[in-house]
Structure formats: C-alpha cells, structure tokens
Design a protein around this motif. Structure first.
Motif, short mmCIF file in Angstrom:
data_model
loop_
_atom_site.label_atom_id
_atom_site.label_comp_id
_atom_site.label_asym_id
_atom_site.label_seq_id
_atom_site.Cartn_x
_atom_site.Cartn_y
_atom_site.Cartn_z
N PRO A 25 23.18 -34.68 18.48
CA PRO A 25 23.17 -33.21 18.45
C PRO A 25 24.57 -32.65 18.56
CG PRO A 25 22.42 -34.03 20.58
CD PRO A 25 22.55 -35.22 19.69
N PRO A 26 24.81 -31.46 18.03
CA PRO A 26 26.15 -30.87 18.10
C PRO A 26 26.57 -30.61 19.54
CG PRO A 26 24.56 -29.25 17.32
CD PRO A 26 23.86 -30.57 17.35
N LEU A 27 27.88 -30.64 19.77
CA LEU A 27 28.44 -30.39 21.09
C LEU A 27 28.83 -28.92 21.23
CD1 LEU A 27 29.82 -30.99 23.81
CD2 LEU A 27 31.78 -31.87 22.51
N PHE A 28 28.32 -28.27 22.27
CA PHE A 28 28.69 -26.89 22.56
C PHE A 28 29.56 -26.89 23.82
CE2 PHE A 28 25.05 -26.39 19.91
CZ PHE A 28 25.22 -25.19 19.23
N ARG A 29 30.78 -26.37 23.68
CA ARG A 29 31.65 -26.14 24.84
C ARG A 29 31.67 -24.64 25.08
NH1 ARG A 29 34.93 -29.54 21.55
NH2 ARG A 29 35.19 -31.65 22.41
N ALA A 30 31.28 -24.22 26.27
CA ALA A 30 31.20 -22.77 26.48
C ALA A 30 31.30 -22.40 27.94
CB ALA A 30 29.89 -22.22 25.91
N SER A 31 32.09 -21.40 28.23
CA SER A 31 31.98 -20.65 29.47
C SER A 31 31.34 -19.31 29.08
CB SER A 31 33.34 -20.48 30.15
OG SER A 31 34.30 -19.96 29.25
N THR A 32 32.07 -18.51 28.29
CA THR A 32 31.49 -17.28 27.75
C THR A 32 30.54 -17.60 26.60
OG1 THR A 32 33.44 -15.97 28.31
CG2 THR A 32 32.02 -15.11 26.55
N ILE A 33 29.39 -16.93 26.60
CA ILE A 33 28.43 -17.01 25.51
C ILE A 33 28.27 -15.61 24.93
CG2 ILE A 33 25.99 -17.44 24.94
CD1 ILE A 33 26.06 -19.66 27.08
N ILE A 34 28.39 -15.50 23.62
CA ILE A 34 28.38 -14.20 22.96
C ILE A 34 26.94 -13.76 22.70
CG2 ILE A 34 29.16 -12.89 20.96
CD1 ILE A 34 31.41 -13.93 22.78
N PHE A 35 26.61 -12.53 23.13
CA PHE A 35 25.29 -11.95 22.85
C PHE A 35 25.33 -11.23 21.50
CE2 PHE A 35 25.61 -12.22 27.45
CZ PHE A 35 24.38 -12.75 27.80
N ASP A 36 24.22 -11.33 20.76
CA ASP A 36 24.17 -10.68 19.45
C ASP A 36 24.21 -9.18 19.56
OD1 ASP A 36 24.06 -13.08 18.10
OD2 ASP A 36 21.86 -13.14 18.01
N ASN A 37 23.58 -8.64 20.61
CA ASN A 37 23.51 -7.19 20.79
C ASN A 37 23.09 -6.91 22.23
OD1 ASN A 37 20.59 -7.51 20.80
ND2 ASN A 37 20.78 -7.70 18.56
N THR A 38 22.98 -5.62 22.56
CA THR A 38 22.62 -5.25 23.94
C THR A 38 21.17 -5.62 24.26
OG1 THR A 38 22.13 -3.00 23.19
CG2 THR A 38 24.32 -3.41 24.14
N ASP A 39 20.30 -5.62 23.25
CA ASP A 39 18.92 -6.07 23.52
C ASP A 39 18.92 -7.52 24.00
OD1 ASP A 39 17.75 -3.68 22.92
OD2 ASP A 39 17.22 -4.23 20.85
N ALA A 40 19.70 -8.36 23.35
CA ALA A 40 19.77 -9.76 23.75
C ALA A 40 20.37 -9.90 25.15
CB ALA A 40 20.60 -10.55 22.75
N LEU A 41 21.28 -8.99 25.49
CA LEU A 41 21.90 -9.02 26.81
C LEU A 41 20.92 -8.64 27.91
CD1 LEU A 41 24.30 -9.12 28.79
CD2 LEU A 41 24.86 -6.78 28.07
#
Length: 400
Positions: A25-41
C-alpha cells in the motif's frame, strides 16, 4: 492565477494520478491533513473509524497496519504506539486510578512491573502479585480493576492457566489484559481460546518482535473487540500524544506477509535446540512450554492448538557455575549476539539472575543462573554448534 515561482514550488500545478494498484500500500507521511472543505472539517468526530484529521489520529498507512494487526490478534480495533512498553503504559494509565488493585504475574515483563510500582508509589495504585503457575494465588478483592496475563511468561516461559485466571477475573468484573508478544496472535486467539471459548478484553503486542522481523523497528499495539474500551483507549492515546512514524508503519506492514512463516520456522528451530539442550550436563534445567517437564505444559497444549511455541528457550546452568563462568560462555558465542528482544533474523542471548527478578518463591525453578536463547533464522545445526563451542570455554567442575 499566475503564481510566483516560490509559490509554485509548494502548490505545483501538475500532479500524477493518486491511486494505482501495487503490492504494497502507498506510504502516507503526514502531520497536517488537508480538509476538502468546511463540511469535511466540522462533520467529523474523533470516534469515527477512520478519523483523518491530524497525523497523530491516523493516516491510511497507520490505519491499514492497525487493521491488519487487529485481524492477526483476532480483535476488532487496534491502536499503535511507539513501542511495546508504550502500549502497556497506555493501558495502565487509561484504566488504573487511585485505590485500584492491579494483579500481575510474578514472571511479567520487567518494565511493566517497574511502571506499575511507580504508579503505586506516586498515585496509590495497589500492585498484587500472583504465581503464574498457581491460579489459586490470584485472589482479587472488590477493588480489583485489572489483571495482566502473560503467556508464556517473561524469561522463564511458564504457560499459565489462562482459563481459570480469565474466568475468575470475569467473575470479579475485572479487565483482562494479555501481553501477547510471545504468541504474536499466531500461537492462539486471545479473543477466542480454549474449550470454553473465552476472551481477554485487551491484548498488547510488541510489534518490535515478530511483526517487524528485522530487529530495527520499535512499535507496539493495543487490540480490543469492545468499542467502548477502544474509545477509552483512543481518547487517552490522543491526550498523551502517542503516535508512530508512517515510515515505520510501512516497514512493519511490509513484513507481515512473512510473519507466520518466520514464526513457525523459529518455533521449529527452537524445538530442535530444546532436545539438544536437554542432553547437555552443564544445564540443570531447560525451560520451554512444549517440553513436558516445563511448568504449564498442559495449559500450553490445550490453548495452543497448532502447537506453536515461538523461538525462545531458556536454560538454567548448574549452580556450580558462577556469574563469571556464564559471562565467559556468553562472550564465547559467535552466532548468538548479546542483546535484548527477539523475532529478528539474528539469534540473541541474554543472561539473568532470577533472584533479582522474582518476588515469590518458585519451587519449579532450579537454582542457578539463567540464559535465554532467542532463535533467529540461522540453521539450527549451526546454532547448536555455536553453543557447543561456547561450552568448551567453561571451566568444567565435576558435575554430579
């Protein structure tokens, strides 16, 4: 909108398609994760099965590994921690409060005992010790909250009467936590074991050992089937800021495909060493759950239906050998390297003085200094030869 070249470095205009099918599976390195919009947030909650909100909560990489570990263990929910001890401490700090009684086997993993003693001193938790091969010594009171189980036990490898211990704990409405590093989720299913189909509440697993398999990654897991317990643990996990590296998670995930093969191979190699070690006069006792003379053998036989036994064997030297003799033996080994842990490709050896490790008297253990062999992936004949050569360095007393 035309971008400055510096901005274009960060917000690149071109991006390759994000999803392809690969073996790993692909490797995800993340601290911050980007939300698509405020609904997703705002339309999310930390109890969501996959809460992609911040790196410490999880990424596809860590959730994938957690799901796979839960499946191996026979559980449903999994949390990952930076080490096996960190996972143990998460359980203790989540469920133990002032005045609570926690029961531990006398052969429990040493750092867990040390952590609990620290909690007892600082926060008034009562630590009670039971004999791992005598379930009758487990006598919980109405203050009892948690019992730690270990199968097989640390260093001396006794296999406990899990059935009796879990049944008694359940009758007293206690939580049951099993350090399942030895069994690795492969020797038996801690969430469905024995003729009574019993289940512990929580398993802790040092993924540092068999799941990693390389001797190069530290990681632990906490697995449950109960959603309420999982949420309690997850909340404490978040409060304490427990997280792991995505790179480390990907490495462990990559090793899972060979985990059972490695575990079975090391188990079989340990059995071959067991039979040879029993014939050597320098050892007054050889400890391994599959040996009929070892404490708890019948419980191991009943619980571990596939007769898996991990790759650990301990020996107690005849008491005529002193500490310097044992150190000479360990230093003479070539293939066995002196080091802690197990489950990697390289065989390891470690020496212990049981008098410094046990609070109770254990009549089933003979006097003498103990050495634990952790079997790697070398050919067992070579490992036997290595031990035989090292024994030649001992000053041989007249053994009776």
């Amino acid at each position: 909108m035309k971008k400055n070249s510096q901005t274009a470095l960060i917000h690149a205009p071109r991006k390759a398609p994000q999803y392809i099918s690969t073996v790993q599976p692909p490797l995800f390195r993340a601290s911050t994760i980007i939300f698509d919009n405020t609904d997703a947030l705002f339309n999310r909650h930390w109890t969501d099965r996959y809460d992609y909100s911040y790196g410490t909560h999880g990424t596809p990489t860590t959730f994938t590994l957690g799901d796979n570990i839960a499946q191996i263990e026979g559980g449903t929910y999994s949390l990952l921690a930076p080490s096996g001890l960190s996972a143990i401490n998460l359980v203790n700090s989540c469920f133990l409060s002032q005045g609570d009684e926690v029961w531990v086997a006398d052969n429990i993993y040493g750092p867990n005992m040390e952590h609990l003693r620290n909690l007892q001193k600082r926060y008034g938790i009562h630590v009670k010790v039971y004999n791992p091969i005598d379930a009758s010594t487990f006598q919980p009171t109405d203050k009892a909250k948690l019992i730690w189980l270990e199968a097989a036990g640390s260093v001396t490898l006794e296999f406990p009467d899990l059935t009796s211990l879990v049944q008694k704990a359940q009758a007293h409405h206690m939580l049951t936590a099993l350090d399942n590093t030895w069994g690795a989720g492969l020797a038996f299913n801690a969430f469905d074991f024995g003729a009574a189909h019993l289940s512990v509440d929580i398993t802790v697993h040092a993924l540092t050992k068999y799941p990693s398999g390389g001797g190069d990654i530290l990681m632990g897991s906490v697995v449950t089937r109960d959603e309420t317990l999982h949420h309690q643990l997850f909340r404490m996990h978040a409060i304490q800021g427990i997280s792991i590296s995505g790179d480390d998670a990907a490495q462990v995930q990559r090793s899972l495909a060979s985990m059972q093969i490695r575990y079975e191979h090391q188990s079989q190699s340990a059995l071959q060493l067991l039979e040879w070690l029993k014939q050597q006069p320098e050892f007054s006792q050889v400890l391994h759950p599959a040996d009929e003379a070892s404490a708890g053998h019948q419980h191991w036989k009943e619980i571990c239906t596939q007769q898996h036994s991990a790759g650990l064997v301990s020996v107690i030297f005849d008491p005529q050998y002193n500490l310097q003799d044992i150190r000479t033996f360990c230093d003479a080994l070539k293939l066995f390297k002196l080091g802690f842990s197990w489950g990697g490709p390289v065989s390891l050896v470690m020496l212990y003085n049981l008098k410094d490790m046990r609070a109770l008297e254990h009549s089933h253990l003979k006097a003498g200094l103990l050495v634990r062999f952790c079997i790697g992936l070398e050919h067992p004949a070579d490992l036997i030869q290595d031990i035989e050569n090292a024994l030649q360095h001992l000053n041989k007393p007249q053994l009776e």
